[in-house]
Design a protein around this motif. Structure first.
Motif, mmCIF file in Angstrom:
data_model
loop_
_atom_site.group_PDB
_atom_site.id
_atom_site.type_symbol
_atom_site.label_atom_id
_atom_site.label_comp_id
_atom_site.label_asym_id
_atom_site.label_seq_id
_atom_site.Cartn_x
_atom_site.Cartn_y
_atom_site.Cartn_z
ATOM 1 N N ALA A 1 -33.585 105.631 -6.313
ATOM 2 C CA ALA A 1 -32.710 106.583 -7.000
ATOM 3 C C ALA A 1 -33.079 108.011 -6.624
ATOM 4 O O ALA A 1 -32.210 108.828 -6.290
ATOM 5 C CB ALA A 1 -32.800 106.382 -8.513
ATOM 6 N N LYS A 2 -34.373 108.313 -6.636
ATOM 7 C CA LYS A 2 -34.830 109.669 -6.300
ATOM 8 C C LYS A 2 -34.538 110.011 -4.851
ATOM 9 O O LYS A 2 -34.138 111.135 -4.534
ATOM 10 C CB LYS A 2 -36.314 109.812 -6.622
ATOM 11 N N THR B 1 -34.294 100.788 -7.463
ATOM 12 C CA THR B 1 -35.593 101.197 -7.986
ATOM 13 C C THR B 1 -35.567 102.687 -8.312
ATOM 14 O O THR B 1 -34.669 103.415 -7.864
ATOM 15 C CB THR B 1 -36.712 100.957 -6.948
ATOM 16 N N GLU B 2 -36.572 103.134 -9.048
ATOM 17 C CA GLU B 2 -36.700 104.561 -9.348
ATOM 18 C C GLU B 2 -36.872 105.360 -8.058
ATOM 19 O O GLU B 2 -36.247 106.402 -7.871
ATOM 20 C CB GLU B 2 -37.882 104.802 -10.285
ATOM 21 N N THR B 3 -37.690 104.859 -7.151
ATOM 22 C CA THR B 3 -37.909 105.532 -5.870
ATOM 23 C C THR B 3 -36.611 105.623 -5.087
ATOM 24 O O THR B 3 -36.285 106.670 -4.518
ATOM 25 C CB THR B 3 -38.985 104.799 -5.044
ATOM 26 N N ASN C 1 -40.890 109.602 -19.336
ATOM 27 C CA ASN C 1 -40.923 109.125 -17.946
ATOM 28 C C ASN C 1 -40.303 110.124 -16.976
ATOM 29 O O ASN C 1 -39.891 109.758 -15.887
ATOM 30 C CB ASN C 1 -40.197 107.786 -17.838
ATOM 31 N N TRP D 1 -32.411 99.796 -13.014
ATOM 32 C CA TRP D 1 -32.170 100.837 -12.019
ATOM 33 C C TRP D 1 -30.980 100.471 -11.138
ATOM 34 O O TRP D 1 -30.907 99.378 -10.609
ATOM 35 C CB TRP D 1 -33.398 101.033 -11.117
ATOM 36 N N ASP E 1 -28.727 102.580 -15.822
ATOM 37 C CA ASP E 1 -29.797 103.516 -16.159
ATOM 38 C C ASP E 1 -29.180 104.723 -16.858
ATOM 39 O O ASP E 1 -27.961 104.757 -17.064
ATOM 40 C CB ASP E 1 -30.604 103.896 -14.911
#
Length: 132
Positions: free
Chosen positions: A59-60, A55-57, A98, A24, A28
């Motif tokens: 990124a969002k 992290t994914e969080t 995912n 991430w 990615d």
């Protein structure tokens, strides 16, 4: 406008990424697709994102703050085309196991980041952007 030697640059970009592991904010699916866009036309749709999440969080959160959504971020830089009209070098958004991801269309197949590096993936595009 596409770079004069975009096909060579795109092939080199994909080849260089085949053994690069997923991470991430470092490597990615969105950053890979953005690298491919740079190879094709010199536009970096991830310029505001690079190095700003891990992290994914994260990124969002950053995506929501800067553009609102994944498709809005790509819409900001490129025009949409119907999936039936996808061409080499275009970017497609798809629903993956995912969540949403992006892939690059090259050599009649879709390429995106997997756990072990970039590879061919099964992809049913929801949205396609013409990268030029």
């Amino acid at each position: 406008m596409r770079n004069r030697d975009w096909t060579t640059q795109l092939a080199d970009t994909i080849k260089a990424a085949t053994e690069r592991p997923f991470s991430w904010g470092a490597f990615d699916c969105c950053l890979f697709a953005a690298d491919c866009a740079v190879a094709v036309c010199g536009t970096d749709p991830a310029e505001q994102y690079r190095g700003r999440y891990t992290t994914e969080t994260g990124a969002k959160r950053l995506l929501k703050k800067l553009h609102g959504s994944l498709d809005a971020a790509w819409d900001y830089h490129f025009a949409r085309v119907a999936p039936a009209f996808i061409q080499r070098g275009d970017v497609a958004m798809y629903e993956g196991p995912n969540g949403r991801g992006v892939a690059v269309f090259w050599a009649g197949e879709f390429w995106s980041v997997t756990e072990d590096g970039v590879g061919r993936i099964a992809c049913d595009p929801v949205v396609v952007w013409r990268v030029e």
